[in-house]
Motif scaffolding. Structure first.
Motif, PDB file in Angstrom:
ATOM      1  N   ARG A 320       0.849  -1.192   0.000  1.00 17.10           N
ATOM      2  CA  ARG A 320       0.000   0.000   0.000  1.00 17.10           C
ATOM      3  C   ARG A 320       0.888   1.247   0.000  1.00 17.10           C
ATOM      4  O   ARG A 320       1.857   1.351   0.758  1.00 17.10           O
ATOM      5  N   LEU A 321       0.548   2.182  -0.836  1.00 16.63           N
ATOM      6  CA  LEU A 321       1.260   3.457  -0.933  1.00 16.63           C
ATOM      7  C   LEU A 321       0.357   4.556  -0.404  1.00 16.63           C
ATOM      8  O   LEU A 321      -0.751   4.754  -0.903  1.00 16.63           O
ATOM      9  N   ILE A 322       0.840   5.262   0.612  1.00 13.77           N
ATOM     10  CA  ILE A 322       0.107   6.380   1.203  1.00 13.77           C
ATOM     11  C   ILE A 322       0.847   7.668   0.868  1.00 13.77           C
ATOM     12  O   ILE A 322       2.039   7.803   1.165  1.00 13.77           O
ATOM     13  N   VAL A 323       0.147   8.597   0.248  1.00 13.79           N
ATOM     14  CA  VAL A 323       0.732   9.877  -0.146  1.00 13.79           C
ATOM     15  C   VAL A 323       0.055  10.986   0.651  1.00 13.79           C
ATOM     16  O   VAL A 323      -1.170  11.139   0.590  1.00 13.79           O
ATOM     17  N   THR A 324       0.844  11.767   1.376  1.00 15.09           N
ATOM     18  CA  THR A 324       0.304  12.811   2.234  1.00 15.09           C
ATOM     19  C   THR A 324       1.039  14.123   1.985  1.00 15.09           C
ATOM     20  O   THR A 324       2.165  14.310   2.473  1.00 15.09           O
ATOM     21  N   PRO A 325       0.464  15.045   1.233  1.00 13.26           N
ATOM     22  CA  PRO A 325       1.111  16.350   1.010  1.00 13.26           C
ATOM     23  C   PRO A 325       1.295  17.097   2.324  1.00 13.26           C
ATOM     24  O   PRO A 325       0.494  16.958   3.258  1.00 13.26           O
ATOM     25  N   ALA A 326       2.347  17.909   2.389  1.00 10.50           N
ATOM     26  CA  ALA A 326       2.677  18.597   3.635  1.00 10.50           C
ATOM     27  C   ALA A 326       1.785  19.805   3.912  1.00 10.50           C
ATOM     28  O   ALA A 326       1.764  20.308   5.035  1.00 10.50           O
ATOM     29  N   SER A 327       1.060  20.282   2.912  1.00 12.47           N
ATOM     30  CA  SER A 327       0.144  21.398   3.145  1.00 12.47           C
ATOM     31  C   SER A 327      -0.963  21.380   2.096  1.00 12.47           C
ATOM     32  O   SER A 327      -0.832  20.740   1.049  1.00 12.47           O
ATOM     33  N   ARG A 328      -2.020  22.111   2.400  1.00 12.57           N
ATOM     34  CA  ARG A 328      -3.123  22.216   1.437  1.00 12.57           C
ATOM     35  C   ARG A 328      -2.638  22.911   0.167  1.00 12.57           C
ATOM     36  O   ARG A 328      -3.027  22.543  -0.946  1.00 12.57           O
ATOM     37  N   ALA A 329      -1.780  23.913   0.318  1.00 12.63           N
ATOM     38  CA  ALA A 329      -1.256  24.623  -0.846  1.00 12.63           C
ATOM     39  C   ALA A 329      -0.471  23.672  -1.747  1.00 12.63           C
ATOM     40  O   ALA A 329      -0.571  23.738  -2.983  1.00 12.63           O
ATOM     41  N   ILE A 330       0.314  22.781  -1.146  1.00 11.51           N
ATOM     42  CA  ILE A 330       1.064  21.797  -1.934  1.00 11.51           C
ATOM     43  C   ILE A 330       0.101  20.830  -2.609  1.00 11.51           C
ATOM     44  O   ILE A 330       0.283  20.466  -3.785  1.00 11.51           O
ATOM     45  N   TYR A 331      -0.922  20.390  -1.892  1.00 13.59           N
ATOM     46  CA  TYR A 331      -1.929  19.494  -2.468  1.00 13.59           C
ATOM     47  C   TYR A 331      -2.535  20.124  -3.726  1.00 13.59           C
ATOM     48  O   TYR A 331      -2.659  19.470  -4.778  1.00 13.59           O
ATOM     49  N   LEU A 332      -2.915  21.402  -3.620  1.00 12.59           N
ATOM     50  CA  LEU A 332      -3.549  22.075  -4.752  1.00 12.59           C
ATOM     51  C   LEU A 332      -2.591  22.213  -5.927  1.00 12.59           C
ATOM     52  O   LEU A 332      -2.971  22.024  -7.091  1.00 12.59           O
ATOM     53  N   ARG A 333      -1.328  22.538  -5.637  1.00 15.09           N
ATOM     54  CA  ARG A 333      -0.330  22.613  -6.718  1.00 15.09           C
ATOM     55  C   ARG A 333      -0.143  21.249  -7.380  1.00 15.09           C
ATOM     56  O   ARG A 333      -0.054  21.146  -8.603  1.00 15.09           O
ATOM     57  N   ALA A 334      -0.081  20.212  -6.551  1.00 13.23           N
ATOM     58  CA  ALA A 334       0.096  18.855  -7.082  1.00 13.23           C
ATOM     59  C   ALA A 334      -1.112  18.429  -7.902  1.00 13.23           C
ATOM     60  O   ALA A 334      -0.983  17.725  -8.911  1.00 13.23           O
ATOM     61  N   GLU A 335      -2.287  18.872  -7.471  1.00 10.26           N
ATOM     62  CA  GLU A 335      -3.498  18.550  -8.215  1.00 10.26           C
ATOM     63  C   GLU A 335      -3.477  19.234  -9.585  1.00 10.26           C
ATOM     64  O   GLU A 335      -3.788  18.605 -10.610  1.00 10.26           O
ATOM     65  N   GLU A 336      -3.092  20.502  -9.604  1.00 11.45           N
ATOM     66  CA  GLU A 336      -3.018  21.237 -10.866  1.00 11.45           C
ATOM     67  C   GLU A 336      -1.979  20.639 -11.808  1.00 11.45           C
ATOM     68  O   GLU A 336      -2.151  20.647 -13.036  1.00 11.45           O
ATOM     69  N   ALA A 337      -0.895  20.096 -11.222  1.00 13.57           N
ATOM     70  CA  ALA A 337       0.181  19.514 -12.039  1.00 13.57           C
ATOM     71  C   ALA A 337      -0.144  18.097 -12.500  1.00 13.57           C
ATOM     72  O   ALA A 337       0.609  17.513 -13.287  1.00 13.57           O
ATOM     73  N   GLY A 338      -1.238  17.535 -11.994  1.00 11.93           N
ATOM     74  CA  GLY A 338      -1.639  16.190 -12.390  1.00 11.93           C
ATOM     75  C   GLY A 338      -1.068  15.081 -11.526  1.00 11.93           C
ATOM     76  O   GLY A 338      -1.320  13.894 -11.790  1.00 11.93           O
ATOM     77  N   PHE A 339      -0.317  15.445 -10.483  1.00 10.51           N
ATOM     78  CA  PHE A 339       0.315  14.413  -9.654  1.00 10.51           C
ATOM     79  C   PHE A 339      -0.715  13.606  -8.866  1.00 10.51           C
ATOM     80  O   PHE A 339      -0.552  12.395  -8.683  1.00 10.51           O
ATOM     81  N   ILE A 340      -1.747  14.278  -8.359  1.00  8.02           N
ATOM     82  CA  ILE A 340      -2.745  13.577  -7.550  1.00  8.02           C
ATOM     83  C   ILE A 340      -3.431  12.502  -8.399  1.00  8.02           C
ATOM     84  O   ILE A 340      -3.658  11.375  -7.936  1.00  8.02           O
ATOM     85  N   ARG A 341      -3.742  12.829  -9.633  1.00  8.21           N
ATOM     86  CA  ARG A 341      -4.339  11.829 -10.531  1.00  8.21           C
ATOM     87  C   ARG A 341      -3.353  10.691 -10.783  1.00  8.21           C
ATOM     88  O   ARG A 341      -3.741   9.515 -10.796  1.00  8.21           O
ATOM     89  N   THR A 342      -2.084  11.031 -10.970  1.00  8.18           N
ATOM     90  CA  THR A 342      -1.061   9.998 -11.183  1.00  8.18           C
ATOM     91  C   THR A 342      -1.000   9.039 -10.006  1.00  8.18           C
ATOM     92  O   THR A 342      -0.951   7.810 -10.189  1.00  8.18           O
ATOM     93  N   PHE A 343      -1.009   9.590  -8.802  1.00  9.14           N
ATOM     94  CA  PHE A 343      -0.952   8.741  -7.601  1.00  9.14           C
ATOM     95  C   PHE A 343      -2.180   7.836  -7.515  1.00  9.14           C
ATOM     96  O   PHE A 343      -2.070   6.634  -7.234  1.00  9.14           O
ATOM     97  N   ASN A 344      -3.341   8.417  -7.751  1.00  9.87           N
ATOM     98  CA  ASN A 344      -4.569   7.621  -7.668  1.00  9.87           C
ATOM     99  C   ASN A 344      -4.616   6.538  -8.736  1.00  9.87           C
ATOM    100  O   ASN A 344      -5.015   5.398  -8.467  1.00  9.87           O
ATOM    101  N   GLU A 345      -4.222   6.886  -9.943  1.00 11.28           N
ATOM    102  CA  GLU A 345      -4.238   5.888 -11.015  1.00 11.28           C
ATOM    103  C   GLU A 345      -3.215   4.772 -10.765  1.00 11.28           C
ATOM    104  O   GLU A 345      -3.403   3.639 -11.207  1.00 11.28           O
ATOM    105  N   ALA A 346      -2.164   5.087 -10.027  1.00 16.65           N
ATOM    106  CA  ALA A 346      -1.161   4.068  -9.699  1.00 16.65           C
ATOM    107  C   ALA A 346      -1.625   3.160  -8.565  1.00 16.65           C
ATOM    108  O   ALA A 346      -1.002   2.123  -8.307  1.00 16.65           O
ATOM    109  N   GLY A 347      -2.711   3.564  -7.885  1.00 20.81           N
ATOM    110  CA  GLY A 347      -3.230   2.743  -6.788  1.00 20.81           C
ATOM    111  C   GLY A 347      -2.886   3.243  -5.414  1.00 20.81           C
ATOM    112  O   GLY A 347      -3.048   2.518  -4.421  1.00 20.81           O
ATOM    113  N   ALA A 348      -2.416   4.482  -5.298  1.00 20.92           N
ATOM    114  CA  ALA A 348      -2.060   5.048  -3.997  1.00 20.92           C
ATOM    115  C   ALA A 348      -3.297   5.536  -3.256  1.00 20.92           C
ATOM    116  O   ALA A 348      -4.350   5.765  -3.859  1.00 20.92           O
ATOM    117  N   VAL A 349      -3.147   5.710  -1.950  1.00 20.86           N
ATOM    118  CA  VAL A 349      -4.137   6.393  -1.130  1.00 20.86           C
ATOM    119  C   VAL A 349      -3.601   7.795  -0.890  1.00 20.86           C
ATOM    120  O   VAL A 349      -2.527   7.967  -0.298  1.00 20.86           O
TER     121      VAL A 349
END
Length: 415
Positions: A320-349
C-alpha cells in the motif's frame, strides 16, 4: 549565524559558545500535540494575556483530523484558547504541517528567532532564521514573557561540493551524513550547510536538510540566505527583516568537506536514523507499506519526483502506498500539475495535508511484523505503530520505486 542572531535577540554586541543568555523571541509556534499542555501551564501560572499574540502561531497537524474522542476533546480546548486570544494566528486541521505552513504563510523571516513545540522546528533555518524546538514549560514561559533562555551553541560546518547524480537527492545527503558522522555529531550545536552543492538547491531541498539537522543533534540548522530565499520571503510578507550571514573569520568547532558526485541512494534501516547504508549494499526486503509525506519529504518537489516514477505504472498489489502532502497549498499545486491523478491511477491512497502516518497517530499505522519504507525523518522502534514493525527511511525516489516492486528498490532500476 547562530551566534549573530542570538546576540541580536539578547540585545548584545557579541556572544560566545557556552554563554547563557535570555533572548526576545520573534515567532512562537505550538501544535496540537503540545498546545493543551501549554494552555494548562498558562492557567496554572495565572496568565490571562499573551506577551505578543500576533507572533504566536497555532497549527493543528499531528492528529488531524482527530480519530479518537479524547483527541477531539483536546482540540476543543485549543480552539477555545484561540477564541480567548483572537490575535493569535490559527491554522486548523487540513492547513498542513506546521513546518511547511509557517514559511508558506509568511511567518518566517531571515535573522529572526523562532521556537516551536516540535523538534523539527529547525526546518526554518532554510530561510536564515535561528529556529529550534522547545518543551511545553519553555513555551508557556515564552508566551507569557516573550523571552526564552539559550546556551549559545558551537557551530559545525558541512561544505558540500559537486552535483548529485541521477535519482540521488538531498534526502540521500542528510542520511549519508547521519550514517557517516552519527546522530551526536552536532549535539547542542548549530550546523551550517554550505558550498556549491547547497547553493544550487531549491527551497524544498534546503528545508529537507535543515529539517533533519535535529537528527544530527543540532540545536539550529542553516543553509545560505540568497536571492532565492529573499524572493520567497518577500512574496509572503511585507515585514522588514535583516539577513544574517556568518563572518568570514567565524570560528567553527568542526569543518567537513563532502563530495556528493559519487553518492548513491541511501537507506536508514531499522531502528536508528544513523544506521544508514547505500541501497546497493542492502537485500531487496519485502515492504508492506510505503509512506510518501511528512515535514521532511511531503513538499511539492518530493511529490513531483515520485510522480515521475509512478506515472503510467501501478503499485505492487501487496504494497500500500500512502501519499500525504505537507500542506493544502502543496496538495492544490500537485493537483493542478496532475500528480494527484497519477498517484490515484497508480493505486495510492492520497490523504489530506497532515503529519499523517509519520508519528504513528493514524492514517497508516503499522501492525505487528509489518515493514514500511517512509520518506520521513525518524525510524525509531514503534514510531509508526506496533513495536515489532520496521521502518526504513529513504528519498521520494526510492519510495516510488519500492511501491512499484513491493520490495526495497533502487530508483535507477525503474527510471
Amino acid at each position: 549565524m547562530a551566534e549573530s542572531i542570538l546576540a541580536s535577540a539578547a540585545g548584545k554586541d557579541l556572544v560566545s559558545p557556552g554563554d547563557h543568555i535570555v533572548c526576545e523571541v520573534d515567532i512562537t509556534m505550538t501544535q496540537d500535540i503540545h498546545t493543551p499542555g501549554v494552555v494548562h501551564l498558562l492557567d496554572e501560572m495565572g496568565v490571562d494575556e499573551l506577551h505578543n499574540p500576533e507572533g504566536v502561531v497555532v497549527v493543528l497537524d499531528h492528529e488531524a483530523p482527530s480519530h479518537t474522542v479524547e483527541n477531539a476533546t483536546e482540540k476543543s480546548v485549543i480552539r477555545e484558547f484561540v477564541k480567548q486570544h483572537p490575535d493569535v494566528n490559527f491554522h486548523d486541521v487540513g492547513t498542513g504541517i506546521s513546518h511547511e505552513v509557517l514559511p508558506e504563510k509568511g511567518y518566517i523571516r531571515p535573522g529572526e528567532l523562532v521556537i516551536g513545540t516540535d523538534s523539527h522546528t529547525t526546518t526554518h533555518g532554510a530561510f536564515g532564521a535561528a529556529s529550534t524546538g522547545i518543551g511545553d514549560t519553555d513555551m508557556a514561559y515564552a508566551l507569557a514573557t516573550g523571552e526564552n533562555w539559550f546556551r549559545v551553541p558551537e557551530t559545525v560546518e558541512f561544505h558540500v561540493n559537486e552535483t548529485f547524480s541521477n535519482s540521488v537527492s538531498t534526502k540521500d545527503l542528510i542520511l549519508h551524513l547521519a550514517g557517516k558522522f552519527g546522530t551526536d555529531i552536532a549535539r547542542y550545536k548549530a550546523i551550517e550547510f554550505r558550498g556549491p552543492a547547497i547553493e544550487a538547491l531549491s527551497i524544498d531541498d534546503r528545508m529537507t536538510l535543515t529539517n533533519m539537522a535535529i537528527e544530527l543533534g543540532a540545536k539550529f540548522g542553516f543553509t545560505p540566505v540568497d536571492d532565492l530565499v529573499t524572493e520567497y520571503v518577500d512574496g509572503r510578507t511585507d515585514k522588514s527583516y535583516e539577513v544574517v550571514s556568518a563572518d568570514d573569520d567565524a570560528t567553527y568547532s568542526e569543518r567537513y568537506m563532502i563530495n556528493v558526485s559519487d553518492l548513491e541512494p541511501q537507506v536508514a534501516v531499522p531502528h536508528d536514523v544513523e544506521n544508514v547504508h547505500p541501497i546497493s549494499d542492502l537485500d531487496p526486503v519485502d515492504v508492506d507499506q510505503v509512506f510518501l509525506g511528512s515535514c521532511t519529504n511531503g513538499k511539492f518537489e518530493d511529490l513531483e519526483a515520485a510522480a515521475e516514477i509512478l506515472d503510467g505504472n501501478e503499485v505492487d498489489p501487496m504494497t500500500r502506498l500512502i501519499v500525504t502532502p505537507a500542506s493544502r497549498a502543496i496538495y492544490l499545486r500537485a493537483e493542478e500539475a496532475g500528480f494527484i491523478r497519477t498517484f490515484n491511477e497508480a493505486g495510492a491512497v492520497v490523504t489530506s495535508a497532515t503529519c499523517g502516518a509519520c508519528p504513528g497517530l493514524g492514517m497508516g499505522v503499522l501492525g505487528e511484523g509489518e515493514v514500511c519504507l517512509a520518506t520521513q525523518n525518524r525510524n525509531f522502534r514503534g514510531r509508526m505503530g506496533h513495536n515489532n514493525s520496521e521502518i526504513y527511511l529513504a528519498s521520494p525516489e526510492v519510495a516510488a520505486a519500492t511501491a512499484l516492486t513491493g520490495r526495497l528498490t533502487d530508483p535507477r532500476e525503474v527510471s
